[in-house]
Design a protein around this motif. Structure first.
Motif, PDB file in Angstrom:
ATOM      1  N   SER A  68       0.795  -1.664   0.443  1.00  0.00           N
ATOM      2  CA  SER A  68       0.505   0.138  -0.256  1.00  0.00           C
ATOM      3  C   SER A  68       0.920   1.288   0.142  1.00  0.00           C
ATOM      4  N   THR A  69       1.705   1.108   0.189  1.00  0.00           N
ATOM      5  CA  THR A  69       3.035   2.667   0.271  1.00  0.00           C
ATOM      6  C   THR A  69       3.688   2.525  -0.984  1.00  0.00           C
ATOM      7  N   ARG A  70       3.250   1.995  -1.514  1.00  0.00           N
ATOM      8  CA  ARG A  70       4.354   1.995  -3.209  1.00  0.00           C
ATOM      9  C   ARG A  70       3.506   3.229  -3.832  1.00  0.00           C
ATOM     10  N   LYS A  71       3.995   4.162  -4.811  1.00  0.00           N
ATOM     11  CA  LYS A  71       3.207   4.966  -5.613  1.00  0.00           C
ATOM     12  C   LYS A  71       2.689   4.373  -6.726  1.00  0.00           C
ATOM     13  N   LYS A  72       2.982   3.706  -7.052  1.00  0.00           N
ATOM     14  CA  LYS A  72       2.762   2.504  -8.611  1.00  0.00           C
ATOM     15  C   LYS A  72       2.559   1.298  -7.891  1.00  0.00           C
ATOM     16  N   LEU A  73       0.590   0.913  -7.645  1.00  0.00           N
ATOM     17  CA  LEU A  73       0.253  -0.261  -7.374  1.00  0.00           C
ATOM     18  C   LEU A  73       0.641  -1.281  -8.396  1.00  0.00           C
ATOM     19  N   PRO A  74       0.665  -2.472  -8.507  1.00  0.00           N
ATOM     20  CA  PRO A  74       0.493  -2.987  -9.121  1.00  0.00           C
ATOM     21  C   PRO A  74      -0.781  -4.210  -8.979  1.00  0.00           C
ATOM     22  N   HIS A  75      -1.145  -4.842 -10.107  1.00  0.00           N
ATOM     23  CA  HIS A  75      -2.466  -5.461 -10.521  1.00  0.00           C
ATOM     24  C   HIS A  75      -1.891  -6.794  -9.751  1.00  0.00           C
ATOM     25  N   ILE A  76      -3.317  -7.412  -8.613  1.00  0.00           N
ATOM     26  CA  ILE A  76      -2.906  -8.818  -8.214  1.00  0.00           C
ATOM     27  C   ILE A  76      -4.059  -9.231  -9.299  1.00  0.00           C
ATOM     28  N   VAL A  77      -3.450 -10.836  -9.977  1.00  0.00           N
ATOM     29  CA  VAL A  77      -4.196 -11.344 -10.983  1.00  0.00           C
ATOM     30  C   VAL A  77      -3.850 -13.120 -10.442  1.00  0.00           C
ATOM     31  N   THR A  78      -4.957 -13.894 -11.037  1.00  0.00           N
ATOM     32  CA  THR A  78      -4.751 -15.211 -10.656  1.00  0.00           C
ATOM     33  C   THR A  78      -4.027 -15.527 -11.235  1.00  0.00           C
ATOM     34  N   THR A  79      -3.657 -17.004 -11.369  1.00  0.00           N
ATOM     35  CA  THR A  79      -3.199 -17.967 -12.717  1.00  0.00           C
ATOM     36  C   THR A  79      -4.547 -17.926 -13.569  1.00  0.00           C
ATOM     37  N   ALA A  80      -5.318 -18.091 -13.821  1.00  0.00           N
ATOM     38  CA  ALA A  80      -6.435 -17.990 -15.022  1.00  0.00           C
ATOM     39  C   ALA A  80      -5.913 -16.741 -15.734  1.00  0.00           C
ATOM     40  N   TRP A  81      -5.940 -14.798 -15.251  1.00  0.00           N
ATOM     41  CA  TRP A  81      -5.572 -13.999 -16.497  1.00  0.00           C
ATOM     42  C   TRP A  81      -4.649 -14.581 -17.056  1.00  0.00           C
ATOM     43  N   VAL A  82      -3.313 -15.290 -17.081  1.00  0.00           N
ATOM     44  CA  VAL A  82      -2.448 -15.488 -17.231  1.00  0.00           C
ATOM     45  C   VAL A  82      -2.729 -16.570 -18.793  1.00  0.00           C
ATOM     46  N   GLU A  83      -3.784 -17.912 -17.806  1.00  0.00           N
ATOM     47  CA  GLU A  83      -3.781 -18.669 -18.872  1.00  0.00           C
ATOM     48  C   GLU A  83      -4.666 -17.922 -20.421  1.00  0.00           C
ATOM     49  N   GLU A  84      -5.904 -17.321 -19.544  1.00  0.00           N
ATOM     50  CA  GLU A  84      -6.686 -16.795 -21.080  1.00  0.00           C
ATOM     51  C   GLU A  84      -5.903 -15.801 -21.557  1.00  0.00           C
ATOM     52  N   SER A  85      -5.340 -15.133 -21.099  1.00  0.00           N
ATOM     53  CA  SER A  85      -4.245 -14.126 -22.349  1.00  0.00           C
ATOM     54  C   SER A  85      -3.581 -15.156 -22.816  1.00  0.00           C
ATOM     55  N   TRP A  86      -2.969 -15.750 -22.842  1.00  0.00           N
ATOM     56  CA  TRP A  86      -1.610 -17.039 -23.613  1.00  0.00           C
ATOM     57  C   TRP A  86      -3.439 -17.714 -24.804  1.00  0.00           C
ATOM     58  N   LYS A  87      -4.454 -18.105 -24.118  1.00  0.00           N
ATOM     59  CA  LYS A  87      -4.935 -19.392 -24.586  1.00  0.00           C
ATOM     60  C   LYS A  87      -5.091 -17.941 -26.120  1.00  0.00           C
ATOM     61  N   GLU A  88      -6.049 -16.325 -25.832  1.00  0.00           N
ATOM     62  CA  GLU A  88      -6.338 -15.891 -26.743  1.00  0.00           C
ATOM     63  C   GLU A  88      -5.567 -14.880 -27.422  1.00  0.00           C
ATOM     64  N   ARG A  89      -4.214 -15.282 -26.654  1.00  0.00           N
ATOM     65  CA  ARG A  89      -3.153 -14.404 -27.712  1.00  0.00           C
ATOM     66  C   ARG A  89      -3.103 -12.921 -27.516  1.00  0.00           C
ATOM     67  N   THR A  90      -3.442 -12.470 -26.778  1.00  0.00           N
ATOM     68  CA  THR A  90      -3.776 -11.119 -26.323  1.00  0.00           C
ATOM     69  C   THR A  90      -4.004 -10.623 -24.847  1.00  0.00           C
ATOM     70  N   LEU A  91      -3.375  -9.612 -24.406  1.00  0.00           N
ATOM     71  CA  LEU A  91      -3.234  -8.895 -22.925  1.00  0.00           C
ATOM     72  C   LEU A  91      -5.158  -8.556 -22.675  1.00  0.00           C
ATOM     73  N   LEU A  92      -5.401 -10.002 -21.702  1.00  0.00           N
ATOM     74  CA  LEU A  92      -6.862  -8.960 -21.861  1.00  0.00           C
ATOM     75  C   LEU A  92      -6.800  -8.315 -20.351  1.00  0.00           C
ATOM     76  N   ASP A  93      -7.953  -7.706 -20.462  1.00  0.00           N
ATOM     77  CA  ASP A  93      -8.012  -6.678 -19.059  1.00  0.00           C
ATOM     78  C   ASP A  93      -8.241  -7.239 -17.797  1.00  0.00           C
ATOM     79  N   GLU A  94      -7.940  -7.450 -16.893  1.00  0.00           N
ATOM     80  CA  GLU A  94      -7.334  -7.526 -15.671  1.00  0.00           C
ATOM     81  C   GLU A  94      -8.770  -7.799 -14.932  1.00  0.00           C
ATOM     82  N   GLU A  95      -9.256  -6.951 -15.049  1.00  0.00           N
ATOM     83  CA  GLU A  95     -10.983  -7.031 -13.942  1.00  0.00           C
ATOM     84  C   GLU A  95     -12.139  -7.937 -14.422  1.00  0.00           C
TER      85      GLU A  95
END
Length: 1014
Positions: free
Chosen positions: A970-997
Motif C-alpha cells: 500500500s505504500t507504493r506510489k505505483k500499485l501493481p495488479h494482483i491477478v490469478t493464474t487464470a488471467w495468464v492462462e486465458e491471455s495465453w489462450k487468446e494471444r492478447t493481453l486481456l483486461d485484468e478486471e
C-alpha cells in the motif's frame, strides 16, 4: 519468325523517344539499358508473389518443396523464412539480369507499387473496380457473383464466403468461373506498365473500362488478382521493401531514404559492387527524403525515460506536444529568376508533393502558405530544409482544427488569403540542411539552436514548435494530463543529444499517447446499435461496432419510442475470438441490413442528416442488443456522431451481460460524467502550473554558423575520453555500420577525444591508420594497391570500451583480430589470426554475452549462428509487430507479455501458507510462471522490485491473504495488479493481453477478490 504489323507498331511506340524520355536521358545519362524485352507479367505471380505468399503462410514448408539449394548450398526448405524470402527474391533478380538486363525499374514498379512516386494514383477503389468488372464480364449485378463483387466485405454466397474481406481474392473467385484465358497471359511487364500509366491518367469510367477489359482478355484469373492488388497498392506478399532493397543493392534503402525515388534506386544502384560515396548519403535540396519517425511507446514509462537520459551528467530530455496534422518537409532555395527570390517545395511523409497546395514562391497566387513567408528567414539564409507538421488553425477560436480539415483550409486560403477562419499553419521542429550543409549528423540540441537563429516566425502561419525540458516521469505525467484535458494527440519525448535518423523509428524519439495511459481513461457502458464487416482474417464477420447513448425521455423527439439511441463512437479493438462469439450468440438473428434510403430512425439516429455519417453495414434494435464496457482516453468534439462528441481511442473491456439497454448509459448521464471529469482536470491545473514555474531553464549553445559554410566546424560528440590513441594518426574513410552506427565525423571526434589525430588523406602523416567499413572508391583504391591494411571502425570502439572496463590500468591498444579487418595485407594475416584461439575467442578483449553464446555454438558445432536473430532484427520485428497489433494481426507468442514484470509469491512473508497449497495449484502456478517467461515477461523473485506490474497468485488464494499482500504494497506510489493464474492462462489462450478486471471460465470468482487497483 516475322512480327505482324501490330507488334511492329507497338515496338516502334516503345522505342521512339518522347519528350519525357529526353528529359530522363539528360537527368540519368548513365542509366542502365536492358538488352532484351522485359519478362512476361505471369513470371511475377509464378516466381515471386506466389512463392513469397506461401512462405508467409507456411514458414516451415513440407519436405517435398526442397527443389533448389540456397545461397550456402542448403536446400531451400532447410532455410529459415527470412533466408527463403531472400532466396526467392535473389533468384528473380538474377534471372532478370541474365534474361533482360540491369534496368529492373519496370519490375520494381509492379513489385512495390506503393513506393512508385512516378505514377499518379488511379482514383479507383474496390467498389469502382467491382462495378467495372461486372460490366466487363457482362454479369447481372444482382446475381450471386455480382452481389459478391459489389459487396466484398459482406459474407458471400457459396464459396465466396471464404473470401470475405479480401477484394482481390473475391475477384479471383468470380473471374475463375468465366476466364478469358486458362493458360498464362501474354502481356509483358513493360506492356502492363504502359497500360497502368494510361489508367492513372484516365479520369472517366469510359476511359478506364477498355483498359480493364484488355487486362481481362489477356490475363488468367491469378494474374488479374495480382494486378488488382497492384492497382490498390495492397500487395501483402510477406516481404517488405527493405528486404527487396537489401537484395538488390546494399545501399538501396539508404538512397530511398534520402530521395523517396524508386527510379533512382533502380537506375543509380544497378551495380551492387559500386557503393554510394559519403557525400551521396545525406539529404539534398529539392529531393524528398524519408523522415525520422517516433518509436512506439513502451509499456513502462520508466523504461522510456531511462532511454531518454542515458547519463547522469546530462539527464535532460525534451517534451513536445504531438500535433494532429500532416508531417511536412519544406525545401527552400534562393532563386533570383523567381519573383520574390525564393523557390519552395513541400512533401508529405508519404512523399506526396503538396507544392501545388502551399505554393512554390512568395508571389505564387496558389500559395496558401508561401505568400506569407517573405520575411520568414534571417539574412544570409540561401537554402534550407525544414521538418515539421502542417496543421489547420482556426483564427476565430485561436485553436487548432482536426486533421481532416487541412486541405479544405488550404483551398480556402488560396481563394481568400487574408480572411478570418481556418488556414494552414506549419509548426517546425527540426532543420536538416542549411546553406549547402547537411545537418542530420548534428545533435538535436545543435539543430534547434540553428533553427531558432534562421527562422523569423510568422504568427499563426509559420512557427517554431515549442518544447519543455524535463528529467523525471512526474514532468511527463503532468504534460500528458494537460494535453489529455485539451484533447490533444499526445506527447513526443526526444533525446537532445541525438542525430537525425532518416527513415527510422528510434528510441531517440518516443511518442506517448493517452490511450496507453489508463489512469486518464474512462469506462463507459454503451449499447451496440450497429456493426461493420471486417477485412482480412476478420472478413465476413462483424469486427467493429457502432455504439450509442440511450436518449432520455425528455430529450427524445419521439416519446412514443423510449428505446431510441444516438450514435456516439465506433469500437473495434480489444475483442477476443470468444468475445466475438459471445456477441454473435446473444444477437444472432436480430441484425438487419442498413438501408440508407430507409434508415431506421425510429431506433437509432446518425449525424450528418441525409449524409448519414458513420453508417453501419448492419443495425440492431437497442432492446435486442448487448451492452459493452468501453475504456477511452478522453472525449473529443466530432461532427461524425449524433451528439457532437465521441471517444478518443475507445477500446473494448468486457461484455456487460448483467445490464440491458435500459441500464446502458444515457445522453444526460454521459454529459454529467463529462462535466465531473472536466472539474477534476481543472482542480489539477493548479499543480501543473506551479510545477511548470519550477521547470529547468533551457541552455543554449552556438555550434553552427547561420550562413555560409564553415569548413572547420566539428560535430560535438559526447563520447568517452582518454589517451588510448596518443601519438597515432588516423584516416577515416567511411562511417561505422556495426556494431553501432556512427558517422565519419563522430569517429573522428572519438579519435581526437582519446589523444589521436585525424587527416583526410592516408599519406599526410607517417604510419597513418586507415579506417573503413564499406567499399567506397577511395577504399577500393587503397585495397587494390595491396600494401595498406584497412581496419574497421569497430576496432576504435572496442579499444575505447576495453579501456573503460579496465579503468585504473595503463592505457593499451587491443591487438587486431580478423573481425577488425576490412582488408589485410599478406604479411599481416598470420599475425592477426594469431590473436584468437581455436574457438575464435580473443586473448586480450573482454567477450560480450552475444559473442560468448556464439562461441558455445561453434564449440558444439551444432549449427551456424542465425543472423536473422540478431538484436537489430528483433528490434525491427518488434517495431513492425507493434505497428500491426490492433490492425488485425495476432500477437506472436514470444511477445505476449513483453514489457511486463511479474512476481509469484512463495513464502509466508506475504501472508501465504505454502502447506495449504495443493499439488494441482502448484502445478498451475509453475505452468503460469513458465508461460510468462517464454512470452517475454521479466519474472522477479523479490517483492521489493519497484518495476513489478503484476502479482500472480493461485486460484485458491483466500481474500484474507490478498488483503495482507495489499497492505504490504500500500505504500507504493505505483500499485501493481494482483491477478490469478487464470488471467495468464486465458491471455495465453487468446494471444492478447486481456483486461485484468474480467472473469474467466477457468476461474470465475477471481475478479471478485483479487483485482487491485480497481
Amino acid at each position: 519468325m516475322t512480327m505482324n504489323a501490330d507488334e511492329e507498331m507497338r515496338d516502334d511506340a516503345v522505342n521512339r523517344p518522347t519528350g519525357e524520355e529526353s528529359d530522363l536521358e539528360e537527368k540519368y545519362p548513365n542509366r542502365p539499358r536492358n538488352h532484351s524485352k522485359t519478362l512476361p507479367f505471369h513470371t511475377l505471380p509464378q516466381t515471386l508473389f506466389r512463392p513469397l505468399s506461401e512462405i508467409k503462410k507456411k514458414p516451415a514448408g513440407p519436405p517435398g518443396n526442397r527443389r533448389k539449394a540456397g545461397p550456402h548450398g542448403q536446400s531451400a526448405a532447410n532455410l529459415n523464412p527470412f533466408e527463403r524470402r531472400r532466396d526467392v527474391i535473389d533468384r528473380f533478380i538474377s534471372r532478370w539480369r541474365k534474361e533482360v538486363g540491369d534496368d529492373i525499374y519496370p519490375a520494381f514498379r509492379l513489385i512495390l507499387p506503393d513506393k512508385d512516386r512516378d505514377r499518379a494514383m488511379y482514383g479507383m477503389k474496390e467498389k469502382m473496380i467491382g462495378k467495372m468488372l461486372v460490366k466487363v464480364m457482362k454479369i447481372d449485378k444482382n446475381s450471386e457473383d455480382g452481389f459478391n463483387l459489389l459487396n466484398w466485405k459482406l459474407p458471400g454466397q457459396s464459396t465466396a464466403s471464404s473470401m470475405a474481406g479480401d477484394f482481390a481474392g473475391r475477384c479471383y473467385d468470380v473471374v475463375s468461373k468465366r476466364p478469358m484465358r486458362t493458360e498464362v497471359g501474354n502481356m509483358l511487364i513493360e506492356e502492363v506498365n504502359e497500360k497502368l500509366d494510361q489508367l492513372s491518367t484516365a479520369s472517366k469510367e469510359e476511359q478506364q473500362l477498355p483498359i480493364l477489359a484488355e487486362f481481362y482478355r489477356r490475363m488468367n484469373p491469378e494474374e488479374l488478382m495480382w494486378l488488382i492488388r497492384i492497382i490498390l497498392r495492397q500487395m501483402k506478399v510477406g516481404a517488405t521493401e527493405r528486404t527487396l532493397f537489401d537484395v538488390w543493392h546494399p545501399d538501396a534503402e539508404n538512397l530511398y531514404s534520402i530521395s523517396s525515388s524508386l527510379r533512382r534506386v533502380c537506375w543509380e544502384l544497378h551495380d551492387p559492387n559500386i557503393r554510394l560515396d559519403a557525400e551521396d548519403r545525406g539529404v539534398s535540396l529539392m529531393q524528398c527524403f524519408q523522415p525520422q519517425l517516433a518509436q512506439f511507446q513502451m509499456q513502462s514509462l520508466d523504461r522510456m525515460i531511462g532511454r531518454m537520459r542515458p547519463t547522469e551528467e546530462d539527464p535532460v530530455f525534451w517534451i513536445e506536444e504531438k500535433l494532429d496534422g500532416e508531417r511536412m518537409q519544406l525545401h527552400m532555395v534562393s532563386d533570383p529568376s523567381t519573383p520574390g527570390g525564393r523557390k519552395f517545395r513541400f512533401w508529405s511523409r508519404k512523399a506526396k508533393d503538396y507544392t501545388y497546395l502551399y505554393g512554390n514562391g512568395i508571389y505564387d497566387e496558389a500559395g496558401s502558405l508561401t505568400r506569407h513567408l517573405g520575411d520568414a528567414f534571417a539574412d544570409g539564409v540561401d537554402n534550407l530544409i525544414l521538418d515539421g507538421e502542417m496543421i489547420t488553425w482556426n483564427t476565430e477560436q485561436d485553436a487548432p482544427e482536426p486533421f481532416g480539415t487541412l486541405k479544405t483550409a488550404a483551398l480556402s486560403e488560396q481563394r481568400n488569403p487574408f480572411s478570418q477562419g481556418i488556414h494552414p499553419l506549419l509548426r517546425i521542429f527540426d532543420i536538416l540542411y542549411l546553406n549547402g550543409r547537411d545537418l542530420t549528423r548534428y545533435t538535436l540540441r545543435d539543430r534547434r539552436n540553428a533553427l531558432q537563429k534562421v527562422i523569423r516566425p510568422v504568427h499563426r502561419r509559420f512557427e517554431i514548435h515549442s518544447f519543455e525540458e524535463a528529467t523525471t516521469k512526474t514532468e511527463v505525467e503532468a504534460s500528458l494530463r494537460r494535453v489529455v484535458a485539451e484533447a490533444s494527440e499526445g506527447l513526443v519525448l526526444k533525446n537532445p543529444r541525438s542525430p537525425y535518423r532518416l527513415n527510422e523509428r528510434h528510441d531517440d524519439w518516443m511518442k506517448v499517447k493517452p490511450e496507453y495511459m489508463t489512469e486518464f481513461g474512462e469506462s463507459l457502458d454503451l449499447i451496440v446499435i450497429g456493426g461493420y464487416y471486417g477485412s482480412g482474417h476478420r472478413g465476413g464477420n462483424l469486427s467493429s461496432f457502432l455504439c450509442g447513448l440511450r436518449v432520455d425521455d425528455e430529450q427524445s423527439s419521439e416519446r412514443s419510442n423510449p428505446t431510441k439511441c444516438y450514435s456516439f463512437c465506433k469500437v473495434g479493438g480489444g475483442f477476443t475470438a470468444a468475445d466475438y462469439a459471445n456477441i454473435r450468440h446473444h444477437t444472432d438473428g436480430k441484425w438487419s441490413e442498413f438501408n440508407p434510403r430507409k434508415p431506421p430512425t425510429t431506433y437509432l439516429e446518425l449525424a450528418g442528416g441525409d449524409a448519414l455519417f458513420e453508417r453501419p453495414d448492419m443495425w440492431i434494435k437497442p432492446e435486442d442488443s448487448v451492452v459493452l464496457c468501453v475504456k477511452a482516453a478522453s472525449v473529443s468534439v466530432s461532427d461524425q456522431f449524433r451528439i457532437g462528441l465521441t471517444l478518443r481511442f475507445p477500446r473494448f473491456k468486457r461484455l456487460r451481460m448483467d445490464k440491458d439497454w435500459k441500464s446502458a448509459l444515457s445522453v444526460q448521464e454521459f454529459l454529467d460524467i463529462k462535466s465531473n471529469v472536466e472539474q477534476e482536470h481543472r482542480e489539477k491545473e493548479f499543480n501543473v502550473e506551479n510545477f511548470r514555474k519550477k521547470r529547468v531553464k533551457r541552455t543554449t549553445k552556438t555550434p553552427l554558423a547561420i550562413a555560409g559554410y564553415d569548413e572547420n566546424a566539428e560535430v560535438n560528440y559526447a563520447g568517452p575520453s582518454g589517451h588510448i590513441f596518443d601519438g597515432l594518426n588516423f584516416f577515416v574513410l567511411t562511417d561505422a555500420n556495426a556494431p553501432v552506427k556512427k558517422s565519419k565525423a563522430e569517429l573522428e571526434s572519438l579519435v581526437k577525444a582519446n589523444g589521436g589525430k585525424f587527416y583526410q588523406t592516408n599519406n599526410a602523416a607517417p604510419d597513418t591508420i586507415c579506417i573503413a567499413d564499406r567499399r567506397t572508391v577511395k577504399a577500393a583504391s587503397l585495397q587494390k594497391s595491396g600494401d595498406v591494411n584497412i581496419i574497421r571502425p569497430s576496432w576504435i570502439l572496442d579499444c575505447i570500451r576495453q579501456n573503460e572496463v579496465d579503468a585504473g590500468l595503463p592505457d593499451f591498444l587491443l591487438p587486431l583480430e580478423p573481425r577488425h579487418m576490412f582488408f589485410t595485407t599478406e604479411d599481416r594475416k598470420e599475425e592477426v589470426a594469431g590473436n584468437l584461439d581455436k574457438f575464435n575467442d580473443s586473448y586480450a578483449r573482454n567477450t560480450t554475452i552475444e559473442e560468448l553464446s556464439n562461441l558455445f555454438k561453434q564449440m558444439g558445432k551444432t549449427h551456424n549462428v542465425n543472423e536473422s536473430c540478431s538484436s537489430q532484427a528483433i528490434e525491427k520485428l518488434t517495431e513492425r509487430i507493434r505497428e500491426r497489433i490492433g490492425s488485425g494481426w495476432t500477437m506472436p507468442s514470444g511477445w505476449l507479455f513483453k514489457g511486463l514484470t511479474l512476481h509469484f509469491p512463495k513464502g509466508s512473508a506475504e501472508g501465504f501458507n505454502p502447506d495449504r497449497l495443493q499439488s494441482k495449484q502448484l502445478s498451475r502456478i509453475h505452468l503460469a510462471r513458465n508461460i510468462v517467461r517464454f512470452a517475454g515477461a521479466n519474472v522477479t523473485s523479490s517483492l521489493k522490485d519497484a518495476s513489478i506490474t503484476h502479482i500472480v497468485v493461485g486460484p485458491d488464494t483466500l481474500a484474507s491473504e490478498v488483503s495482507i499482500l495489499r497492505k504490504t504494497l500500500s505504500t507504493r506510489k505505483k500499485l501493481p495488479h494482483i491477478v490469478t493464474t487464470a488471467w495468464v492462462e486465458e491471455s495465453w489462450k487468446e494471444r492478447t493481453l486481456l483486461d485484468e478486471e474480467r472473469t474467466f471460465p477457468t476461474d470465475p470468482t477471481a475478479a471478485l477478490i483479487l483485482i487491485w487497483p480497481v
